[in-house]
Design a protein around this motif. Sequence first.
Motif, mmCIF file in Angstrom:
data_model
loop_
_atom_site.group_PDB
_atom_site.id
_atom_site.type_symbol
_atom_site.label_atom_id
_atom_site.label_comp_id
_atom_site.label_asym_id
_atom_site.label_seq_id
_atom_site.Cartn_x
_atom_site.Cartn_y
_atom_site.Cartn_z
ATOM 1 N N ASP A 1 15.917 0.851 18.145
ATOM 2 C CA ASP A 1 16.043 2.292 18.394
ATOM 3 C C ASP A 1 14.952 3.135 17.752
ATOM 4 N N GLU A 2 14.310 2.634 16.712
ATOM 5 C CA GLU A 2 13.393 3.520 15.990
ATOM 6 C C GLU A 2 12.323 2.721 15.259
ATOM 7 N N VAL A 3 11.309 3.456 14.815
ATOM 8 C CA VAL A 3 10.247 2.918 13.972
ATOM 9 C C VAL A 3 10.193 3.782 12.723
ATOM 10 N N PHE A 4 10.221 3.166 11.552
ATOM 11 C CA PHE A 4 10.070 3.952 10.338
ATOM 12 C C PHE A 4 9.059 3.289 9.417
ATOM 13 N N ILE A 5 8.297 4.122 8.725
ATOM 14 C CA ILE A 5 7.157 3.660 7.942
ATOM 15 C C ILE A 5 7.259 4.195 6.519
ATOM 16 N N SER A 6 6.407 3.664 5.648
ATOM 17 C CA SER A 6 6.310 4.194 4.286
ATOM 18 C C SER A 6 5.579 5.532 4.351
ATOM 19 N N ASP A 7 6.287 6.591 3.943
ATOM 20 C CA ASP A 7 5.699 7.929 3.978
ATOM 21 C C ASP A 7 6.151 8.721 2.754
ATOM 22 N N GLU A 8 5.955 10.045 2.799
ATOM 23 C CA GLU A 8 6.254 10.882 1.631
ATOM 24 C C GLU A 8 7.736 10.930 1.287
ATOM 25 N N THR A 9 8.603 10.518 2.205
ATOM 26 C CA THR A 9 10.042 10.567 1.919
ATOM 27 C C THR A 9 10.497 9.397 1.048
ATOM 28 N N TRP A 10 9.655 8.398 0.874
ATOM 29 C CA TRP A 10 10.021 7.253 0.032
ATOM 30 C C TRP A 10 10.033 7.669 -1.436
ATOM 31 N N LYS A 11 10.834 6.963 -2.214
ATOM 32 C CA LYS A 11 10.869 7.174 -3.657
ATOM 33 C C LYS A 11 10.038 6.086 -4.346
ATOM 34 N N CYS A 12 9.298 6.490 -5.338
ATOM 35 C CA CYS A 12 8.420 5.557 -6.051
ATOM 36 C C CYS A 12 8.691 5.655 -7.544
ATOM 37 N N LYS A 13 8.866 4.490 -8.182
ATOM 38 C CA LYS A 13 9.080 4.458 -9.623
ATOM 39 C C LYS A 13 8.097 3.485 -10.271
ATOM 40 N N TYR A 14 7.527 3.918 -11.367
ATOM 41 C CA TYR A 14 6.656 3.068 -12.170
ATOM 42 C C TYR A 14 7.485 2.447 -13.284
ATOM 43 N N LEU A 15 7.556 1.132 -13.302
ATOM 44 C CA LEU A 15 8.335 0.420 -14.330
ATOM 45 C C LEU A 15 7.469 0.290 -15.575
ATOM 46 N N SER A 16 7.578 1.268 -16.445
ATOM 47 C CA SER A 16 6.676 1.349 -17.596
ATOM 48 C C SER A 16 6.882 0.220 -18.583
ATOM 49 N N GLY A 17 8.035 -0.463 -18.512
ATOM 50 C CA GLY A 17 8.304 -1.546 -19.452
ATOM 51 C C GLY A 17 7.682 -2.872 -19.073
ATOM 52 N N TYR A 18 7.012 -2.940 -17.910
ATOM 53 C CA TYR A 18 6.389 -4.187 -17.466
ATOM 54 C C TYR A 18 4.887 -4.110 -17.679
ATOM 55 N N LYS A 19 4.363 -4.989 -18.517
ATOM 56 C CA LYS A 19 2.931 -5.023 -18.800
ATOM 57 C C LYS A 19 2.391 -6.428 -18.495
ATOM 58 N N PHE A 20 1.184 -6.472 -17.970
ATOM 59 C CA PHE A 20 0.503 -7.744 -17.724
ATOM 60 C C PHE A 20 -0.603 -7.914 -18.756
ATOM 61 N N TYR A 21 -0.779 -9.126 -19.219
ATOM 62 C CA TYR A 21 -1.865 -9.380 -20.162
ATOM 63 C C TYR A 21 -2.560 -10.665 -19.773
ATOM 64 N N ASN A 22 -3.860 -10.710 -20.024
ATOM 65 C CA ASN A 22 -4.649 -11.883 -19.673
ATOM 66 C C ASN A 22 -4.350 -13.026 -20.629
ATOM 67 N N SER A 23 -4.164 -14.210 -20.040
ATOM 68 C CA SER A 23 -4.054 -15.411 -20.863
ATOM 69 C C SER A 23 -5.470 -15.848 -21.237
ATOM 70 N N ALA A 24 -5.603 -17.039 -21.754
ATOM 71 C CA ALA A 24 -6.931 -17.531 -22.128
ATOM 72 C C ALA A 24 -7.839 -17.672 -20.913
ATOM 73 N N PHE A 25 -7.249 -17.819 -19.732
ATOM 74 C CA PHE A 25 -8.032 -18.018 -18.514
ATOM 75 C C PHE A 25 -7.823 -16.842 -17.562
ATOM 76 N N TYR A 26 -8.911 -16.243 -17.096
ATOM 77 C CA TYR A 26 -8.822 -15.149 -16.131
ATOM 78 C C TYR A 26 -8.684 -15.670 -14.709
ATOM 79 N N THR A 27 -8.602 -16.988 -14.555
ATOM 80 C CA THR A 27 -8.519 -17.608 -13.237
ATOM 81 C C THR A 27 -7.082 -17.833 -12.783
#
Length: 355
Positions: free
Chosen positions: A70-96
């Motif tokens: 019946d319809e097509v819906f896309i990601s637009d301004e009506t979506w809600k966005c949250k930044y999960l500030s408690g999740y951090k990424f850190y490099n291990s010994a290998f950047y690969t």
Amino acid sequence: TRYILYINGKYICEGPCRGHEKSRYYDSVEAELKEGINDICVKVMHLGIAFTTVFKTPMPMVAFEAVTEDEVFISDETWKCKYLSGYKFYNSAFYTICPYEKVDAGAEAVELPVVIEKAFESCTFKSDGYYNVCGCVHPFVLEKRPIPMIYPGAETVLKPIKSGDGFVEYDAGEYMTAKMKFDIASNSNVTITYSECYEFEDGKKKRDDSNGFLNGYSDYVKTADEDIVYEPFWFRAFRFIRIEGDCEAVRSIKAYRCNYPIDFKGSFECSDENYNKMFDISINTMLCCAHEIVVDCPFYEQQQYDMDSAIEHAVMMRMTDDRRLVKKCIRDFAESQKPSGLLCAQYPSTYTQII
């Protein structure tokens, strides 16, 4: 860099298929919606730091489109966005390899505005036309995923084999690449270390000799007033896992094998049981090294090298009639070619390496 799609709390898929600056892919899946309100959640991992084999944009970006009867819906301004500030990424010994995580589950999730990039408004699929009316390539040209979707496989039970003051160590029984789930109780601190084998003062020895010590890469998880199910964003490569800290807070560990879905047609059997065991080990090696690219060593390097790939695909083509991963690999290296004619030693890659 990576997304995981959930509908009504159910895992649907993840991607996108790993491409590079010349070829970027979109995923297409079928999923059921229910009558009434549906909750569609896309978790997005954006890396500005190393992990050399994934394409990166300056800012986090995601494009979503759903088509129903019946319809097509896309990601637009009506979506809600949250930044999960408690999740951090850190490099291990290998950047690969993918960075590991430091998680504070009690940290506040910060609401952010959704911004629609002008470049995304002219986003196009290759089948819709690669060039605009002036012959210019669109800013975001996406190609269909050229290989099957990779889904987490059967659950593997990890067996506790050693414990002591503030630690427990588990054995998966064999080396694997797997998506992980940890059921962790509230108000706890745990360190989760993944290792391929036990080590000794004079190096690594027999892989199942547990008399040594475990050394590897770690995820750090701190919970608040609620129990959580912690799932690292990227798959982990390991045979052994060590839990340190509030060990009793980790109430269950689940590992789901993650690799390219090889449909094995070839087989091998002979009168020498040693060769039969070698064949079984080789099959496991192939599985651990086959993802959206073929890698030489998923614990240390998740990179697609040309000569490693030649060997791996020669083996794979004895085992299956599925050529899609082989074709993608050949195309990846063709598109890595420099004006001098030389191919990159490994590709896709965010830096140039010539051997």
